[in-house]
Design a protein around this motif. Sequence first.
Motif, PDB file in Angstrom:
ATOM      1  N   CYS A 105      -1.487   4.122 -10.665  1.00 58.54           N
ATOM      2  CA  CYS A 105      -2.206   2.894 -10.351  1.00 58.54           C
ATOM      3  C   CYS A 105      -1.298   1.877  -9.655  1.00 58.54           C
ATOM      4  O   CYS A 105      -1.743   1.155  -8.749  1.00 58.54           O
ATOM      5  N   PHE A 106      -0.027   1.824 -10.041  1.00 55.51           N
ATOM      6  CA  PHE A 106       0.923   0.940  -9.375  1.00 55.51           C
ATOM      7  C   PHE A 106       1.056   1.304  -7.902  1.00 55.51           C
ATOM      8  O   PHE A 106       0.981   0.437  -7.021  1.00 55.51           O
ATOM      9  N   PHE A 107       1.241   2.596  -7.626  1.00 58.50           N
ATOM     10  CA  PHE A 107       1.380   3.035  -6.237  1.00 58.50           C
ATOM     11  C   PHE A 107       0.108   2.765  -5.441  1.00 58.50           C
ATOM     12  O   PHE A 107       0.165   2.419  -4.250  1.00 58.50           O
ATOM     13  N   ALA A 108      -1.052   2.925  -6.069  1.00 60.85           N
ATOM     14  CA  ALA A 108      -2.309   2.677  -5.369  1.00 60.85           C
ATOM     15  C   ALA A 108      -2.434   1.212  -4.968  1.00 60.85           C
ATOM     16  O   ALA A 108      -2.862   0.896  -3.847  1.00 60.85           O
ATOM     17  N   VAL A 109      -2.043   0.314  -5.860  1.00 63.22           N
ATOM     18  CA  VAL A 109      -2.156  -1.111  -5.568  1.00 63.22           C
ATOM     19  C   VAL A 109      -1.215  -1.524  -4.440  1.00 63.22           C
ATOM     20  O   VAL A 109      -1.625  -2.190  -3.475  1.00 63.22           O
ATOM     21  N   ILE A 110       0.052  -1.116  -4.521  1.00 61.46           N
ATOM     22  CA  ILE A 110       1.004  -1.560  -3.497  1.00 61.46           C
ATOM     23  C   ILE A 110       0.793  -0.830  -2.174  1.00 61.46           C
ATOM     24  O   ILE A 110       1.239  -1.300  -1.129  1.00 61.46           O
ATOM     25  N   SER A 111       0.095   0.310  -2.199  1.00 62.82           N
ATOM     26  CA  SER A 111      -0.222   0.996  -0.947  1.00 62.82           C
ATOM     27  C   SER A 111      -1.100   0.126  -0.054  1.00 62.82           C
ATOM     28  O   SER A 111      -1.001   0.191   1.182  1.00 62.82           O
ATOM     29  N   LEU A 112      -1.959  -0.683  -0.646  1.00 62.53           N
ATOM     30  CA  LEU A 112      -2.799  -1.576   0.147  1.00 62.53           C
ATOM     31  C   LEU A 112      -1.942  -2.575   0.923  1.00 62.53           C
ATOM     32  O   LEU A 112      -2.223  -2.875   2.090  1.00 62.53           O
ATOM     33  N   SER A 113      -0.895  -3.070   0.287  1.00 65.67           N
ATOM     34  CA  SER A 113       0.028  -3.973   0.981  1.00 65.67           C
ATOM     35  C   SER A 113       0.778  -3.235   2.086  1.00 65.67           C
ATOM     36  O   SER A 113       0.994  -3.771   3.180  1.00 65.67           O
ATOM     37  N   SER A 114       1.169  -1.989   1.810  1.00 62.94           N
ATOM     38  CA  SER A 114       1.873  -1.191   2.822  1.00 62.94           C
ATOM     39  C   SER A 114       0.976  -0.915   4.022  1.00 62.94           C
ATOM     40  O   SER A 114       1.430  -0.984   5.174  1.00 62.94           O
ATOM     41  N   PHE A 115      -0.292  -0.608   3.780  1.00 66.17           N
ATOM     42  CA  PHE A 115      -1.225  -0.380   4.885  1.00 66.17           C
ATOM     43  C   PHE A 115      -1.259  -1.586   5.813  1.00 66.17           C
ATOM     44  O   PHE A 115      -1.145  -1.453   7.039  1.00 66.17           O
TER      45      PHE A 115
END
Length: 280
Positions: free
Chosen positions: A203-213
């Motif tokens: 879930c942590f990786f999923a959340v910060i992936s939005l910022s990376s996108f």
Amino acid sequence: MPRPSPARGPPMVDAEAIIWHDLPVIDTTCRPPMPLDSAHLVAIAATFVAAFVRGFTGFGSALIFMPLASAAFSPQLAAPVLLITDFILGIPLVVAAFREVRWRTVLPAAIAAILTTPLGAHALAHGDPLILRWAISAIVLALLILLMSGWRYPGEPQPLPSLGVGAAAGFLGGIGQVSGPPVVAYWIGGPDKTTVIRANLFCFFAVISLSSFAAYLWNGLYSSEVIDLFLLLAPVYAIALGIGALVFRRTAGAAYRPFAYAVIALAVLTSMPVFDGLLG
């Protein structure tokens, strides 16, 4: 006396021509298949191993994929490919993780990571590829040593340390998608069981992936090459991710660390620029 000519109205307008006149012409011919060379074969092999480790442990895909794919292509190509692949194909695992995730633990670190990810993405977009490869190799090796050292944050995660760990993880995620080890070392020493820690990581990786996108889009890191490589590697990633998740369910995550550490060490050492001849 000659008859007067009938009054002529305005010329007839071809409405369809007006509608389609200014639209770009799209080439509908089939694109030739991507030629595979040694770089693509290295990326395929790295993808399989990285996705298996990701499905099994909940982290580690970037520690394997990024050094090898950066050597085969470039960090600026490898990072967005991994981001898209891991996010899209990891959605089923993230949804399953909702049953056990502890948002009270995840959110402080994730909020800090969202704020620092753009800084790492800026460094990735504007850095020299060779320097970035050395930097990514050094970062991954240092993070591997941290994991192997056995150091763990004692006790329950607290808000202030969570913000610091999240900020570090966000920058590392932006520059090379290697945000996992700081939060792993921070969370694994707490009271949560393995399944909860794994769910927190997903879930942590999923959340910060939005910022990376958003950060990668702002810095112009998406291209047709990214899409082509994603389409090549996505099926491999999906199969290996499923196998890793299945093995985790069958073994409850027993004895995965020595294997994961050995694979990560091999990936980072063989992908250093000094060994470029190995990739053809």
